[in-house]
Design a protein around this motif. Structure first.
Motif, PDB file in Angstrom:
ATOM      1  N   GLU A 278       2.825 -24.285 -18.792  1.00 26.37           N
ATOM      2  CA  GLU A 278       3.178 -25.290 -19.798  1.00 26.37           C
ATOM      3  C   GLU A 278       3.323 -26.640 -19.113  1.00 26.37           C
ATOM      4  N   LEU A 279       3.059 -27.723 -19.874  1.00 28.90           N
ATOM      5  CA  LEU A 279       3.252 -29.069 -19.332  1.00 28.90           C
ATOM      6  C   LEU A 279       4.696 -29.500 -19.535  1.00 28.90           C
ATOM      7  N   SER A 280       5.256 -30.115 -18.492  1.00 29.82           N
ATOM      8  CA  SER A 280       6.621 -30.638 -18.567  1.00 29.82           C
ATOM      9  C   SER A 280       6.666 -31.935 -17.768  1.00 29.82           C
ATOM     10  N   ASP A 281       6.739 -33.075 -18.488  1.00 23.17           N
ATOM     11  CA  ASP A 281       6.707 -34.393 -17.844  1.00 23.17           C
ATOM     12  C   ASP A 281       5.492 -34.555 -16.941  1.00 23.17           C
ATOM     13  N   GLY A 282       4.372 -34.020 -17.375  1.00 24.79           N
ATOM     14  CA  GLY A 282       3.134 -34.158 -16.616  1.00 24.79           C
ATOM     15  C   GLY A 282       2.902 -33.080 -15.580  1.00 24.79           C
ATOM     16  N   ALA A 283       3.962 -32.322 -15.253  1.00 25.29           N
ATOM     17  CA  ALA A 283       3.837 -31.223 -14.279  1.00 25.29           C
ATOM     18  C   ALA A 283       3.554 -29.922 -15.013  1.00 25.29           C
ATOM     19  N   GLU A 284       3.020 -28.932 -14.257  1.00 22.05           N
ATOM     20  CA  GLU A 284       2.737 -27.615 -14.839  1.00 22.05           C
ATOM     21  C   GLU A 284       3.802 -26.621 -14.386  1.00 22.05           C
ATOM     22  N   VAL A 285       4.418 -25.952 -15.343  1.00 23.11           N
ATOM     23  CA  VAL A 285       5.529 -25.037 -15.057  1.00 23.11           C
ATOM     24  C   VAL A 285       5.341 -23.711 -15.777  1.00 23.11           C
ATOM     25  N   VAL A 286       6.057 -22.684 -15.287  1.00 22.98           N
ATOM     26  CA  VAL A 286       6.174 -21.412 -16.003  1.00 22.98           C
ATOM     27  C   VAL A 286       7.627 -21.306 -16.458  1.00 22.98           C
ATOM     28  N   GLN A 292      16.815 -16.259 -17.936  1.00 30.04           N
ATOM     29  CA  GLN A 292      17.906 -17.230 -17.708  1.00 30.04           C
ATOM     30  C   GLN A 292      17.786 -17.888 -16.338  1.00 30.04           C
ATOM     31  N   ILE A 293      16.539 -18.273 -16.019  1.00 30.67           N
ATOM     32  CA  ILE A 293      16.226 -18.946 -14.760  1.00 30.67           C
ATOM     33  C   ILE A 293      15.546 -20.265 -15.107  1.00 30.67           C
ATOM     34  N   PRO A 294      15.806 -21.341 -14.347  1.00 32.99           N
ATOM     35  CA  PRO A 294      15.107 -22.613 -14.609  1.00 32.99           C
ATOM     36  C   PRO A 294      13.595 -22.443 -14.481  1.00 32.99           C
ATOM     37  N   PRO A 295      12.809 -23.274 -15.143  1.00 33.92           N
ATOM     38  CA  PRO A 295      11.345 -23.171 -15.058  1.00 33.92           C
ATOM     39  C   PRO A 295      10.859 -23.261 -13.616  1.00 33.92           C
ATOM     40  N   CYS A 296       9.790 -22.539 -13.333  1.00 29.70           N
ATOM     41  CA  CYS A 296       9.205 -22.542 -11.988  1.00 29.70           C
ATOM     42  C   CYS A 296       8.078 -23.577 -11.954  1.00 29.70           C
ATOM     43  N   LEU A 297       8.216 -24.592 -11.104  1.00 35.62           N
ATOM     44  CA  LEU A 297       7.232 -25.666 -10.993  1.00 35.62           C
ATOM     45  C   LEU A 297       6.041 -25.182 -10.160  1.00 35.62           C
ATOM     46  N   ILE A 298       4.855 -25.188 -10.757  1.00 38.64           N
ATOM     47  CA  ILE A 298       3.644 -24.694 -10.101  1.00 38.64           C
ATOM     48  C   ILE A 298       2.815 -25.842  -9.530  1.00 38.64           C
ATOM     49  N   LYS A 300       2.780 -30.331  -9.356  1.00 36.70           N
ATOM     50  CA  LYS A 300       3.409 -31.602  -9.709  1.00 36.70           C
ATOM     51  C   LYS A 300       2.475 -32.393 -10.635  1.00 36.70           C
ATOM     52  N   SER A 301       2.973 -33.513 -11.147  1.00 36.88           N
ATOM     53  CA  SER A 301       2.178 -34.341 -12.060  1.00 36.88           C
ATOM     54  C   SER A 301       0.933 -34.916 -11.381  1.00 36.88           C
TER      55      SER A 301
END
Length: 561
Positions: A278-286, A292-298, A300-301
């Motif tokens: 998924e996109l999050s502020d231009g970055a791609e995350v899972v 109940q874990i923060p998104p995993c950043l795959i 950067k933007s």
């Protein structure tokens, strides 16, 4: 021989099914005072089942148990206290130790299983500081314990040789570096440049953007940047090797982060195919909300990859390459969420083997109560500590034993061993205050104390005029205290591995040393009488257990000090 299991079996024969042998075993206690027996069985659970007073049940059981392995059985209130026959069981304890020697304590719980261990993992172009010690020695000890338990082990040094910090270092090198200075003192000069970058970036935040851009160029294969990066890596590995040689630690692989550069696209593609990105502020995350874990950043933007991307690729590669049954990451506790994210993403990808991945966290080594920091230049170099420990150990050894044959070899074993033991005797989750003085004392709970105890026992064996040793039985309490401890060695090894806690073994070796020194202080071991061989056989068994225990912790066991 498991004395609790022996007592459980005898109780089970009398109880005839009221409790299972396993339930009985879990209830058995070790009295705090030796005068109350070797083991005790509380009767409260039986009282609930049989609706009889626990005191009455204790009396009944004490009268019904009858076996030559017990010298005395007492009902004390609601407890059945038993004393083992020292002569009878002493033979059953000592003979396997003398017969198996270095194989004593081995097990097959890991037979035909593979454990992969990710440990040490220093960053290139930075000095190997005391901050790297814990992952290195804890991981090495766990690997040794795993091998003792029958596992095939694969020790991987996942070198930190990729990431934004190398873009920053390249920027620093171009701005302030001197080729001749770097050639003369690669690690020291590169470390100086790294610290300066962060000092300058506090005044000029745009440097951070410059560093990120430089790393992106490196990722894209810029030939000049790649050549610089490769020189940083080669010089660093040469410097690291001298430290690993001092510690006598070897690895099966030095595949660092850069090794996975061409393996990350597969992971990213899988995540896309399963619609997990998924996109999050231009970055791609899972997203991992359900866990109940923060998104995993795959990514950067700017498209650059991160630690998580490489760790995902590494996990997949290791499972394919080694088909591991366990994958252990011996990394500081500050990375707990990171490993939860990596594991969580792999589980979402459908990899059931992700359940076998385990993060083994640990606390910090502190300097004056503060965390060491490479960015701020606040570090203690491990190589300096090891060399200083060896120097001080030699001074102590020569003062105590001026005629020692190999002072340098022994000083190396004692100095390095002191640093290792000081770490491993502590629960791995505790923070440790750095103190070279505390590490090197020959008294108290230290590595030199255990090594000296072992050397003292070897000295007795050298003075013994006989050729064979045979345990025929002893009745004194001091020898029995030692025997009971030696008997626990196999269970201590299994427990240390299962809990990933070398501190269990380290503390056990201290207890064995204390019990033996008490025995040595009260009993004339080499007195010429009918019990001489039995006493000497205990001494030999002590050397076998202490030597093997020290080696499992990654230490040497000199026979003379």
């Amino acid at each position: 021989m498991d004395l609790k299991a022996l007592f459980s079996t005898k109780l089970s024969e009398v109880l005839k099914g009221s409790l299972t042998t396993k339930e009985i075993y879990s209830l058995i206690e070790t009295p705090k005072n030796d005068e109350h027996g070797d083991l005790a069985f509380p009767c409260f659970q039986l009282a609930k089942i049989q609706k009889i007073s626990p005191i009455e049940i204790a009396k009944q059981l004490a009268s019904q148990i009858n076996d030559t392995v017990f010298s005395k059985i007492d009902a004390v209130g609601p407890y059945v206290n038993i004393f083992f026959s020292k002569k009878e069981l002493g033979k059953a304890i000592i003979n396997p130790i003398l017969h198996q020697e270095q194989n004593y304590g081995s097990s097959e719980i890991g037979k035909e299983k593979t454990v992969v261990l990710d440990l040490s993992s220093p960053n290139i172009a930075k000095p190997f500081s005391m901050g790297h010690l814990r992952s290195t020695v804890i991981g090495n000890a766990i690997a040794n314990l795993a091998k003792k338990c029958g596992y095939r082990t694969v020790k991987i040094n996942h070198i930190g040789d990729w990431g934004t910090q190398f873009g920053k270092l390249i920027v620093a090198y171009h701005r302030w570096g001197n080729e001749e200075a770097v050639a003369a003192n690669p690690i020291g000069e590169l470390f100086h440049l790294y610290v300066r970058f962060h000092q300058e970036a506090e005044k000029n935040p745009y440097l951070e953007d410059e560093g990120r851009a430089a790393f992106k160029k490196l990722e894209n294969g810029d030939s000049e940047y790649l050549k610089l990066w490769e020189s940083f890596r080669n010089e660093s590995l040469r410097a690291f090797k001298s430290i690993y040689d001092l510690l006598s630690i070897e690895f099966d692989s030095f595949q660092g982060e850069a090794f996975y550069n061409d393996k990350m696209d597969e992971i990213v593609q899988m995540l896309k195919e399963q619609s997990l990105l998924e996109l999050s502020d231009g970055a791609e995350v899972v997203r991992l909300d359900e866990q109940q874990i923060p998104p995993c950043l795959i990514k950067k933007s700017d498209g650059a990859t991160l630690y998580a991307t490489r760790d995902l690729a590494a996990a997949l590669f290791r499972q394919r390459e080694y088909k591991f049954d366990e994958a252990l990451y011996i990394v500081g506790q500050e990375q707990t969420i990171h490993f939860q994210q990596v594991k969580g993403v792999l589980k979402k990808l459908g990899y059931v083997w992700a359940e076998q991945m385990e993060h083994i966290p640990f606390g910090l080594i502190l300097q004056h109560g503060k965390k060491m920091s490479t960015r701020k230049g606040r570090v203690i170099l491990l190589e300096d500590v090891l060399n200083e420990a060896i120097k001080l150990a030699k001074k102590n050894i020569v003062e105590k034993n001026p005629g020692i044959h190999n002072p340098d070899e022994v000083a190396n074993a004692v100095g390095v061993g002191a640093v290792i033991f000081h770490d491993l005797k502590n629960d791995r989750m505790n923070n440790i205050e750095f103190s070279l003085r505390d590490m090197l004392t020959f008294e108290g709970e230290t590595g030199p104390y255990v090594q000296y105890t072992n050397a003292r026992a070897h000295s007795i064996l050298r003075k013994y005029k006989g050729t064979d040793v045979c345990f025929e039985g002893l009745d004194d309490d001091e020898s029995w205290d030692v025997l009971k401890l030696l008997n626990e060695f196999p269970r201590i090894i299994e427990r240390s591995y299962k809990q990933y806690a070398p501190s269990i073994l380290a503390k056990y070796l201290i207890h064995v040393s204390q019990a033996f020194n008490k025995y040595y202080g009260k009993i004339r071991i080499l007195a010429e009488d009918e019990h001489l061989q039995s006493r000497v056989s205990i001494v030999k068994a002590v050397t076998i257990v202490l030597t093997e225990g020290l080696q499992l912790l990654g230490m040497k066991a000199p026979k003379e000090m």
